[in-house]
Write a protein that holds these residues in place. Structure first.
Motif: not given
Length: 476
Positions: A220-238
């Motif tokens: 759960a911890g690693l999955g949450t952090v992995g998804y949250g990291t992907y959200g930052v690295l993909r860039g912001p949404r409009v």
């Protein structure tokens, strides 16, 4: 002041030490064998990772070489996010532990009740003959319930008579006139011992529960952090919102401002991150770009090239910049000069007239320590109150000053929307608005969640955004 800072630092360190101890116990101590390789590796990790986190935070201010800051940043910052969600998952697991142990104990009890007491044994009523027939030749077995009189008779009958070979058996004479001996009552069978009502749990069952809960928490911890990291690295949404302003003329109806805050260029987010943001903004075709602080976490010498893609911003009325608190940790004067070279116009307690409204900007409150704090009188004091006004201010906390100076709309950042849930709860304690649009008297405040991340490059429950604010006129 120094005493308070020391006390807070000691309290934070004690909390971190306690949390690391708890995580070690649940993930390492309860699940691995003492002296084993897994335990040694887990123990080393619990010591090394927090040291990397301290190095990541202190590296910039301590003047570490930028390459060393980059080496420390990824594991150091990510571990803090992992630690947060590991701890939360393990705390949830504390409620599941006794339930899981109880279920396993009941299953074990039912299995023990269904199985015979001795594997392969038959019921007592039929076990006697079967066992007698199964005895191998020559085996000695004493009958369990033979009367004592019968035993004495057998013993006397087997004595050798005179003149008879000692090896020859003599049959016992039967006296029909003698009264028959009454058989002795069979001893009552002892009841089977009942299990102890509070027998200690099976160690193997405890180990299974510890590993199951620890493994689920780790996933759960690693999955949450992995998804949250992907959200930052993909860039912001409009994100798009419409804000009606009472004093905005019809000629400025539909004016679009692309608001971006908290880009946080640093050891992790660099030039590629800036390029993603610029491309996203340009794709919206804004009339004006507003960069409302916390552009960087580092010096111009280290991050000047990472900011260079900002020169590619395209807007009909130009791009504007105000400082955030992190600029004052990184050399605000140098950054103001650098962004000016890149084509952005800094608004240092200043105002410009745009078609239909006034655009003002104030320095961040962190600049007060350098004598460069916000000056609302300089930015707004002599303006025409009949015109609509939009204020760029990094922190939402200056909303009271904006209201006092008749600002129609304040655009801010700083909060990151909490960045890491449940950080939004803490952000709400320090800011009037954490994210989104709210009204304070005649002034509206919009707070962006930001386009980057500070510390861990992770966002949970607070996705990054670039907001296109469309101004609407209420005049017919």
């Amino acid at each position: 002041m120094v005493v308070v800072f020391v006390l807070v630092a000691v309290a934070v360190l004690a909390l971190l030490a306690g949390v690391h101890r708890y995580v070690w116990r649940r993930l390492v101590g309860d699940t691995t064998a003492e002296g084993g390789l897994a335990r040694r590796a887990g123990t080393v990790a619990v010591w090394v990772l927090p040291l990397l986190s301290v190095g990541a935070f202190a590296g910039g201010r301590a003047g570490f070489p930028f390459w060393l800051q980059q080496v420390l940043a990824w594991p150091g910052y990510l571990w803090l996010a992992v630690l947060l969600y590991l701890t939360l998952a393990l705390l949830v697991g504390e409620a599941a532990r006794p339930l899981l142990r109880r279920v396993l104990a009941r299953r074990a009890s039912r299995a023990a009740a269904a199985a015979p007491a001795v594997p392969g044994a038959e019921p007592a009523a039929t076990a006697g003959p079967a066992v007698a027939e199964a005895e191998p030749a020559g085996a000695e077995a004493e009958p369990a319930a033979v009367p004592r009189t019968a035993t004495l008779a057998a013993a006397s009958a087997t004595k050798t008579l005179p003149g008879t070979p000692a090896s020859a058996p003599v049959e016992a004479a039967t006296d029909t006139d003698a009264p028959a001996a009454s058989p002795a009552p069979e001893p009552e069978a002892e009841p089977a011992p009942e299990p102890a009502p509070h027998a200690p749990a099976d160690p193997s069952r405890r180990l299974f529960v510890a590993r199951a809960v620890g493994g689920a928490a780790a996933l759960a911890g690693l999955g949450t952090v992995g998804y949250g990291t992907y959200g930052v690295l993909r860039g912001p949404r409009v994100k798009r919102i419409t804000v009606p302003l009472a004093r905005l003329p019809r000629s400025a109806h539909g004016f679009r401002i692309a608001v971006v805050s908290d880009i946080h260029l640093g050891p992790i987010l660099g030039r590629a991150h800036t390029r993603r943001i610029v491309d996203t903004i340009n794709a919206t075709s804004p009339d004006l770009v507003a960069v409302v602080g916390d552009l960087v976490d580092g010096t111009v010498a280290d991050l000047g090239t990472a900011a260079e893609p900002l020169a590619g911003l395209e807007a009909r009325h130009g791009s504007y910049f105000v400082t955030g608190n992190h600029e004052y940790f990184s050399g605000a004067a140098e950054w103001v000069d650098h962004v000016r070279e890149l084509g952005l116009r800094p608004l240092e307690n200043a105002r410009v007239e745009i078609a239909g409204f006034d655009l003002a900007g104030v320095n961040d409150v962190a600049g007060e320590s350098e004598g460069q704090g916000p000056d609302f009188a300089a930015a707004l004091g002599d303006r025409d109150r009949g015109r609509a006004s939009v204020l760029l201010a990094h922190q939402p906390v200056v909303i009271d000053d904006a209201v006092a100076h008749g600002v129609d709309l304040q655009l801010s950042g700083h909060t990151h929307g909490g960045q890491l849930w449940p950080g939004n709860l803490l952000a709400e304690l320090a800011n009037p608005t954490v994210a989104g649009l709210e009204r304070y008297g005649d002034t509206q405040l919009y707070v962006s969640r930001g386009a980057g991340a500070w510390g861990p490059p992770v966002r949970v429950g607070a996705p990054s955004d670039i907001t296109v604010v469309e101004l609407a006129s209420k005049r017919t």
